[in-house]
Design an enzyme around this catalytic site. Structure first.
Site, mmCIF file in Angstrom:
data_model
loop_
_atom_site.group_PDB
_atom_site.id
_atom_site.type_symbol
_atom_site.label_atom_id
_atom_site.label_comp_id
_atom_site.label_asym_id
_atom_site.label_seq_id
_atom_site.Cartn_x
_atom_site.Cartn_y
_atom_site.Cartn_z
ATOM 1 N N ASN A 1 16.114 -11.417 2.020
ATOM 2 C CA ASN A 1 15.779 -9.988 2.119
ATOM 3 C C ASN A 1 16.168 -9.525 3.521
ATOM 4 O O ASN A 1 15.466 -9.811 4.486
ATOM 5 C CB ASN A 1 14.275 -9.786 1.862
ATOM 6 C CG ASN A 1 13.840 -8.344 2.085
ATOM 7 O OD1 ASN A 1 14.663 -7.439 2.182
ATOM 8 N ND2 ASN A 1 12.526 -8.120 2.166
ATOM 9 N N GLY B 1 6.492 -12.232 8.333
ATOM 10 C CA GLY B 1 6.937 -11.962 9.699
ATOM 11 C C GLY B 1 5.980 -12.426 10.780
ATOM 12 O O GLY B 1 6.114 -12.040 11.936
ATOM 13 N N SER C 1 7.289 -15.937 6.124
ATOM 14 C CA SER C 1 7.561 -16.914 7.183
ATOM 15 C C SER C 1 8.162 -18.225 6.673
ATOM 16 O O SER C 1 7.816 -19.311 7.144
ATOM 17 C CB SER C 1 6.302 -17.174 8.011
ATOM 18 O OG SER C 1 5.927 -15.998 8.702
ATOM 19 N N GLU D 1 6.129 -3.949 2.534
ATOM 20 C CA GLU D 1 6.489 -2.880 3.474
ATOM 21 C C GLU D 1 6.604 -1.532 2.754
ATOM 22 O O GLU D 1 6.286 -0.491 3.317
ATOM 23 C CB GLU D 1 7.785 -3.254 4.221
ATOM 24 C CG GLU D 1 7.500 -4.306 5.285
ATOM 25 C CD GLU D 1 8.628 -5.292 5.530
ATOM 26 O OE1 GLU D 1 9.783 -4.985 5.211
ATOM 27 O OE2 GLU D 1 8.322 -6.390 6.040
ATOM 28 N N HIS E 1 7.675 -4.314 -2.555
ATOM 29 C CA HIS E 1 7.570 -5.124 -1.342
ATOM 30 C C HIS E 1 6.426 -4.576 -0.487
ATOM 31 O O HIS E 1 6.188 -3.365 -0.466
ATOM 32 C CB HIS E 1 8.894 -5.079 -0.564
ATOM 33 C CG HIS E 1 8.896 -6.041 0.588
ATOM 34 N ND1 HIS E 1 8.316 -5.738 1.797
ATOM 35 C CD2 HIS E 1 9.365 -7.304 0.692
ATOM 36 C CE1 HIS E 1 8.440 -6.794 2.605
ATOM 37 N NE2 HIS E 1 9.077 -7.757 1.954
#
Ligand code: PGA
Length: 267
Positions: free
Chosen positions: A16, A179, A219, A103, A101
């Site tokens: 991604n 992240g 991660s 986000e 997603h």
């Protein structure tokens, strides 16, 4: 009684890219990656910015890399400034789309109802949906993971049947792992993936749930990728940061190439 049927699931590794890379950088990335992939390779998907879909689809035409989008609107067309429709993505060569997603959910306030309409549009128009689900840190701390995932699955997949969802991919992405450098432990990833598969079994059928690819995201890196993929219910990865580096991404996908493992599990 559960049927003892061995079902093989593909391993699908999705990069991604989010809002990274120019078209020039993206093309040189795939040009270098393609020679490292063979036919026996497990599937490699790249979710790229809209502007990159057409050039990358052309570049990857005779390779095993599948190009897709990171989002789309649920409408077929209309006055939705800045949005994009499934048929437009298909037009430029996208084969799949990330939906829901975290986000999108958190920065752009997308809710389960909107995501459900997008999944419906994706299956109606023939673009493969990767439905992202996952709990926040505070939901995890309050031991609400199962409750949150259950409602995300139920609401995002409502009024859809298993025939419509035969190409569905689920990506479990705990938001606390995205992240942050703190991926879920192998035990958590496996237990949650098993829970998701059981939920799909209850919502649809056990047979259906055994065929669905469930990716882990959050991660993922060179150190944890292989061990995550070795979990019986982890059938792939959704990789953000580590998919931007050619060396890292290549090493992650090539590990799978060397092992050539395909998954099967019984519930
Ligand atoms: P990350 O992102 O691998 O950088 O944690 C994953 C994602 O957001 O899909």
């Amino acid at each position: 009684m559960s049927k003892e049927v061995e079902v093989e699931r593909e391993i699908i590794i999705t990069g991604n890219w989010k809002m990274h890379k120019t078209i020039k950088e993206a093309i040189s990335f795939v040009k270098e990656l393609i020679p490292h992939l063979t036919n026996e390779m497990h599937h490699v998907y790249l979710a790229v910015p809209f502007t990159h879909i057409q050039p990358l689809s052309k570049e990857c035409l005779n390779s095993s890399i599948i190009i897709g989008a990171q989002n789309m609107n649920d409408a077929n067309s209309g006055a939705f400034t800045g949005e994009i429709a499934a048929k437009m993505l298909l037009d430029i060569g996208a084969k799949f789309v990330l939906l829901g997603h975290s986000e999108r959910r958190h920065l752009f306030h997308e809710d389960n109802d909107f995501i459900n309409r997008k999944v419906k549009r994706a299956v109606a128009d023939g673009i493969q949906p990767i439905l992202c689900i996952g709990e926040t840190q505070s939901e995890y701390d309050a031991e609400k993971t199962h409750e949150v995932l259950k409602s995300q699955l139920t609401e995002c997949l409502k009024e859809l049947d298993e025939k419509q969802l035969k190409n569905l991919i689920i990506a479990y992405e705990p938001i606390w792992a995205i992240g942050t450098g703190h991926s879920a432990t192998l035990e958590i990833a496996q237990a949650v993936h098993r829970f998701i598969r059981e939920q799909l079994g209850e919502m649809f059928s056990e047979d259906f749930s055994k065929k669905i690819v469930i990716q882990y995201g959050g991660s993922v890196n060179i150190e944890n990728a292989k061990n995550l993929l070795d979990q019986p219910d982890v059938d792939g990865l959704l990789i953000g940061g580590a998919s931007l580096s050619l060396d890292t991404f290549c090493q992650i996908v090539n590990d799978r190439q060397l092992n050539q493992i395909s998954k099967g599990s019984d519930i």
